[in-house]
Design an enzyme around this catalytic site. Sequence first.
Site, short mmCIF file in Angstrom:
data_model
loop_
_atom_site.label_atom_id
_atom_site.label_comp_id
_atom_site.label_asym_id
_atom_site.label_seq_id
_atom_site.Cartn_x
_atom_site.Cartn_y
_atom_site.Cartn_z
N ASP A 59 0.80 -1.22 0.00
CA ASP A 59 0.00 0.00 0.00
C ASP A 59 0.83 1.27 0.00
O ASP A 59 0.44 2.29 -0.58
CB ASP A 59 -0.99 0.00 1.16
CG ASP A 59 -0.34 -0.25 2.51
OD1 ASP A 59 0.86 -0.53 2.55
OD2 ASP A 59 -1.07 -0.17 3.53
N GLU A 82 9.70 -10.33 -1.79
CA GLU A 82 10.74 -9.30 -1.84
C GLU A 82 12.15 -9.87 -1.82
O GLU A 82 13.08 -9.26 -2.37
CB GLU A 82 10.56 -8.32 -0.67
CG GLU A 82 9.34 -7.44 -0.76
CD GLU A 82 8.07 -8.08 -0.19
OE1 GLU A 82 7.04 -7.39 -0.11
OE2 GLU A 82 8.13 -9.29 0.17
N HIS A 147 0.10 0.43 10.77
CA HIS A 147 0.46 -0.91 10.33
C HIS A 147 1.84 -0.89 9.66
O HIS A 147 2.26 0.11 9.08
CB HIS A 147 -0.59 -1.49 9.38
CG HIS A 147 -0.69 -0.79 8.06
ND1 HIS A 147 -1.25 0.46 7.91
CD2 HIS A 147 -0.29 -1.17 6.81
CE1 HIS A 147 -1.21 0.82 6.64
NE2 HIS A 147 -0.63 -0.15 5.95
N HIS A 148 2.54 -1.98 9.75
CA HIS A 148 3.91 -2.17 9.26
C HIS A 148 4.96 -1.48 10.13
O HIS A 148 6.16 -1.56 9.82
CB HIS A 148 4.09 -1.72 7.81
CG HIS A 148 3.26 -2.47 6.81
ND1 HIS A 148 2.67 -3.69 7.09
CD2 HIS A 148 2.92 -2.16 5.52
CE1 HIS A 148 2.01 -4.10 6.02
NE2 HIS A 148 2.14 -3.20 5.07
N GLY A 446 27.08 -15.92 -0.12
CA GLY A 446 26.65 -17.31 -0.05
C GLY A 446 25.26 -17.54 0.53
O GLY A 446 25.07 -18.39 1.39
N ASP A 476 18.98 -29.18 -5.48
CA ASP A 476 17.58 -29.37 -5.11
C ASP A 476 17.24 -28.62 -3.82
O ASP A 476 16.17 -28.01 -3.70
CB ASP A 476 17.23 -30.85 -4.99
CG ASP A 476 18.25 -31.64 -4.16
OD1 ASP A 476 19.27 -31.07 -3.73
OD2 ASP A 476 18.02 -32.85 -3.95
N ASN A 503 20.42 -34.43 -5.58
CA ASN A 503 21.24 -35.36 -4.80
C ASN A 503 20.72 -35.50 -3.37
O ASN A 503 21.46 -35.77 -2.44
CB ASN A 503 22.72 -34.93 -4.81
CG ASN A 503 22.87 -33.43 -4.69
OD1 ASN A 503 22.04 -32.77 -4.07
ND2 ASN A 503 23.92 -32.90 -5.27
N GLY A 505 19.49 -33.50 -0.96
CA GLY A 505 19.88 -32.74 0.21
C GLY A 505 20.97 -31.72 -0.05
O GLY A 505 21.30 -31.40 -1.20
N GLU A 509 26.76 -28.80 2.62
CA GLU A 509 26.68 -28.89 4.09
C GLU A 509 27.14 -30.26 4.57
O GLU A 509 27.80 -30.37 5.61
CB GLU A 509 25.25 -28.61 4.56
CG GLU A 509 24.64 -27.32 4.02
CD GLU A 509 25.28 -26.08 4.57
OE1 GLU A 509 26.37 -26.16 5.18
OE2 GLU A 509 24.72 -25.00 4.37
#
Length: 605
Positions: A59, A82, A147-148, A446, A476, A503, A505, A509
């Site tokens: 708005d 966003e 608001h916001h 990253g 993925d 793969n 996952g 990591e």
Amino acid sequence: MDNTNASGLQAQVSRLEHEVHALRTQIHASDDETITISEYILTRLEQMGVESIFGVPGDFNMPFLDYVEDHPKIKWIGCCNELNASHAADGYSRVKEHGIGVIVTTFGVGELIAMNGVAGAFSEMVPVLHIVGVPSTLQQKQKPILHHTLGDGRFDAYTKAAAQTTIAQAAIVDKVTAGPEIDRVLAQAITTARPVYLTLPMDLVSTKISAKRLKVELPRSPPPNDSEVEAFVLDEIVKLVEAADQDVVILTDACVIRHHVRQEVNDLIHKTHFPVYSSPMGKTSVNENYERYGGVYVGLNSHPKIKEKVENAKLILSIGSLKSDFNTGMFTYSVPASRTVELHSGHTLIRHAQFPGIGMKKLLPKLTERLHKFEEDAKQLPLPQYKALIPDEKDDIISQAYFWPRMGQFFKPKDVIVAETGTSSFGILDVELPEDSIFVAQILFGSIGWSVGTTLGAAVAARERHLGRTILFVGDGSLQVTAQELSTMTAKGVHPILFVLNNNGYVIERHLHGMDRDYNNIVDWNYTSLLTTFGDKDGSRSRSYTVHNKKELNDLLEDETFAKADKIQLVEVMMDRYDAPRALKASAQLSEAMAKRIAEQDPEA
């Protein structure tokens, strides 16, 4: 003085020069043409080559969006959220080059979501303008529980937060200062290659201001170097080259791209014939098919031939370096200051001496002229050739070692190649990319999922620049963070090819920590149904594929219809959950060793 401060000082000098010029123009101009503040912003952006703006309506920004949507040359690209819009603005800016990416959000809830993407642009030195539609000037003075807001009257809380991730901020508060403030932040974005922040109150969207300043272009190039200091710097560099018996290696990095010195570097390497290497963040800063290009140097993660050549050179001429962990092989660069000259946007380092304000944009052409005399001797310097070859594997499994050099054969000149943080950005490092291609990756910041929104912006910019195909490589797990932006790509008619590495996952990591931990697993999606789910209901505007083995992959890559990329296409590539590229495995080992050393040094551990 560090690089950021020097660049900031240069930006201030450019801004003041522009302001003096603008004031003279206003004094001597005879017309009294006026324009709305919104039109002023859009005209400035049009002058900077902006043809698309990304964002989400709210708005407080919708009155401004009316002007965007009605603009004859600038298109509105509405995104799903966003965060993705901020990534899209980042990708647009990287591919557009010499321009700027623009995101428009609403006050509070919208701008906070975008902040991660803007922070990434700041970290990686990408110019982005973040326009925030905010409450009226009266509401900001009276501070109602609106608001916001945070409900405590702090209407400036978000601006204070934005100051941490942008190089300059401006709040439009009246018609007198609107034009100068808009110009100030835009000039800062251009000259420092960083994001900036601009708030536009609802009640000032259509306020008329003078259009005279628009006749003065914003500064784009840095101010000239101090001639006396520059001459001394040139003499010192030439002396070091002579002392090295021309055994010089050029190492290019991210700031060659960000501060627009590709052409100057290209002239240098062709007129000297010194061997040239790049860092991961500097990939495609020079033509990788050039006969004197040796590959990517990344410390201990480098191929042995590359590591030996760079680290044994008597002098390293480093251009635009950014020495982050992943960009230097977890800080394993072995190029001591005693054998290094560093050229930056705002300063020059010669061994242990720093020369503030001597920027590479103005210095490089003069250095090239001085070093041209070494060309014939430099041609004789050996350059070990390293190319990523397709391994002779007996099985039909699509391994990481096979996939990346095979993809190298698929690329064409002028392709825009986007690699997600993690597996993809590591896997593609050893692959030689074609001439005039653009490599886009977020190696420093990253942010997982960054590449999907970035691909939207990159594809839009590539279309505007009449470049080649836009090709994304994403895992993925990363895709699941920002997948909904596939719908915007489909709606806006861009045709990227999306390779989804399935793969099961987070492979990066797994190799950093928790190889078999459940937190590195993800839910398996039906990836080949995403494009029809996200907008292409009848399947007429997209194609999707799954390749399970080398034969299926090769058949697809050799298919002319697929390679033409006349529709958006998604390819699910089935891979082993533990397999990883060579560079990723090496980096994970270095990261583990670093963590162990830190733990041993910590008395509390």
